[in-house]
Design an enzyme around this catalytic site. Structure first.
Site, PDB file in Angstrom:
ATOM      1  N   SER A   1     -39.661  22.287   4.398  1.00  0.00           N
ATOM      2  CA  SER A   1     -40.485  21.996   3.013  1.00  0.00           C
ATOM      3  C   SER A   1     -41.626  22.682   3.146  1.00  0.00           C
ATOM      4  O   SER A   1     -42.471  22.831   2.168  1.00  0.00           O
ATOM      5  CB  SER A   1     -40.515  20.544   2.956  1.00  0.00           C
ATOM      6  OG  SER A   1     -41.343  19.990   3.997  1.00  0.00           O
ATOM      7  N   CYS A   2     -42.216  23.059   4.233  1.00  0.00           N
ATOM      8  CA  CYS A   2     -43.692  23.367   4.271  1.00  0.00           C
ATOM      9  C   CYS A   2     -43.659  24.700   5.255  1.00  0.00           C
ATOM     10  O   CYS A   2     -43.487  24.437   6.682  1.00  0.00           O
ATOM     11  CB  CYS A   2     -44.564  22.323   4.414  1.00  0.00           C
ATOM     12  SG  CYS A   2     -46.230  23.174   4.739  1.00  0.00           S
ATOM     13  N   GLY A   3     -44.172  25.830   4.711  1.00  0.00           N
ATOM     14  CA  GLY A   3     -44.381  27.001   5.592  1.00  0.00           C
ATOM     15  C   GLY A   3     -45.687  27.134   6.471  1.00  0.00           C
ATOM     16  O   GLY A   3     -46.111  28.007   7.322  1.00  0.00           O
TER      17      GLY A   3
ATOM     18  N   CYS B   1     -47.087  23.991   7.885  1.00  0.00           N
ATOM     19  CA  CYS B   1     -47.437  22.599   8.495  1.00  0.00           C
ATOM     20  C   CYS B   1     -48.092  22.812   9.957  1.00  0.00           C
ATOM     21  O   CYS B   1     -48.852  21.849  10.636  1.00  0.00           O
ATOM     22  CB  CYS B   1     -46.144  21.803   8.524  1.00  0.00           C
ATOM     23  SG  CYS B   1     -45.477  21.605   6.939  1.00  0.00           S
TER      24      CYS B   1
END
Length: 293
Positions: free
Chosen positions: A114-116, A118
């Protein structure tokens, strides 16, 4: 190769009545990327186009920018104790002279679907210097072409039709022709797969193209587009403030809320060809922003 979809039994409830059925789910599995045998990153992804994903990830990180800089990508056999190949570990070999990235404690390369970003230590760490300028790109796209992109993206999503759970990234010409599309459970993975395809095809920089994404326009997606030399990015949902800031800094056109016949152009408006003269701004609070979904 790993599965893209899986089948699971579920309890389906409609108007208070339950029934059993089999549902098709998108697969999410870890992929470890190694550089010349050394672990670099682990990302959660949908199996498929893994070589493109690894190559695109390295472009986004500023490790490589030309196809010949990557000499080989291979799955690691014997990745488990019993010696089997899980197809979840890749080793990338770089050409002699290509410097390896810094993998010190300043940077944690673990990312989620969901998050590149993090694992980034801070904002300064992700402002990687792009090799190509997009500010001088002469791309111009008509409004009618832009409004047709979401439907063309959706029509090309084969796995989404079966699962309803995948993001997509599509690369289009100024005339709206689809050059390539990639799907993944992670937004940034879909873009990495697309950029990796371009690297391995010798297409970088991607001048004169439009990147269309199925979700929000986040900072990391704008950064990946900039690193690939893409002058325009469009999203069906909202951008973040940092995405707008970075797009403006890069000289990139950023379009959000591209739905139906409407859109918001947040930066680089000169590349969007209006069909009618510009009207005075609306005085209604929040009028420029469609409701979030």
């Amino acid at each position: 190769m790993g599965r893209v979809t899986a089948r699971e039994k579920v309890l389906r409830i409609r108007e208070g009545v339950g029934s059993e059925r089999v549902d098709t789910l998108v697969v999410e599995e870890p992929l470890e990327i190694r550089l010349d045998g050394s672990p670099l990153s682990v990302t959660m992804r949908t199996p498929g186009n893994d070589f493109d994903l690894a190559a695109g990830f390295l472009v986004g990180e500023g490790v490589v920018s030309e196809g010949p800089q990557v000499t080989a990508i291979r799955y690691c056999a014997g990745a488990t104790e019993d010696g089997s190949n899980t197809y979840n570990v890749l080793d990338v070999s770089l050409a002699p002279g290509v410097p390896l990235p810094d993998t010190s404690l300043e940077r944690n390369f673990y990312t989620t679907s969901s998050c590149g970003l993090c694992g980034k230590a801070g904002l300064d760490a992700v402002r990687t210097k792009a090799r190509w300028s997009v500010a001088d790109d002469g791309l111009r796209v008509g409004v009618s072409t832009l409004t047709g992109l979401p439907d063309r993206l959706r029509e090309a999503q084969r796995v989404f039709d079966r699962t309803g759970g995948l993001h997509a990234a599509g690369l289009f010409t100024a005339e709206g022709e689809l050059l390539a599309l990639r799907e993944d459970v992670g937004r940034h993975n879909a873009v990495d797969k697309l950029v990796g395809w371009a690297l391995r095809s010798g297409r970088l920089p991607l001048r004169g193209t439009v990147l269309m994404v199925s979700g929000r326009a986040s900072f990391e997606l704008v950064q990946k587009a900039w690193m690939a030399g893409i002058p325009m990015m469009a999203a069906v949902s909202a951008p973040s403030s940092l995405a707008v800031e970075l797009a403006a800094e890069a000289g990139m056109t950023l379009v959000g809320f591209l739905r139906g016949s409407s859109m918001n152009v947040y930066s680089g408006r000169d590349r969007v060809l209006l069909e009618r003269a510009l009207t005075a701004p609306s005085a209604a609070p929040g009028a420029a922003h469609p409701p979030h979904r």
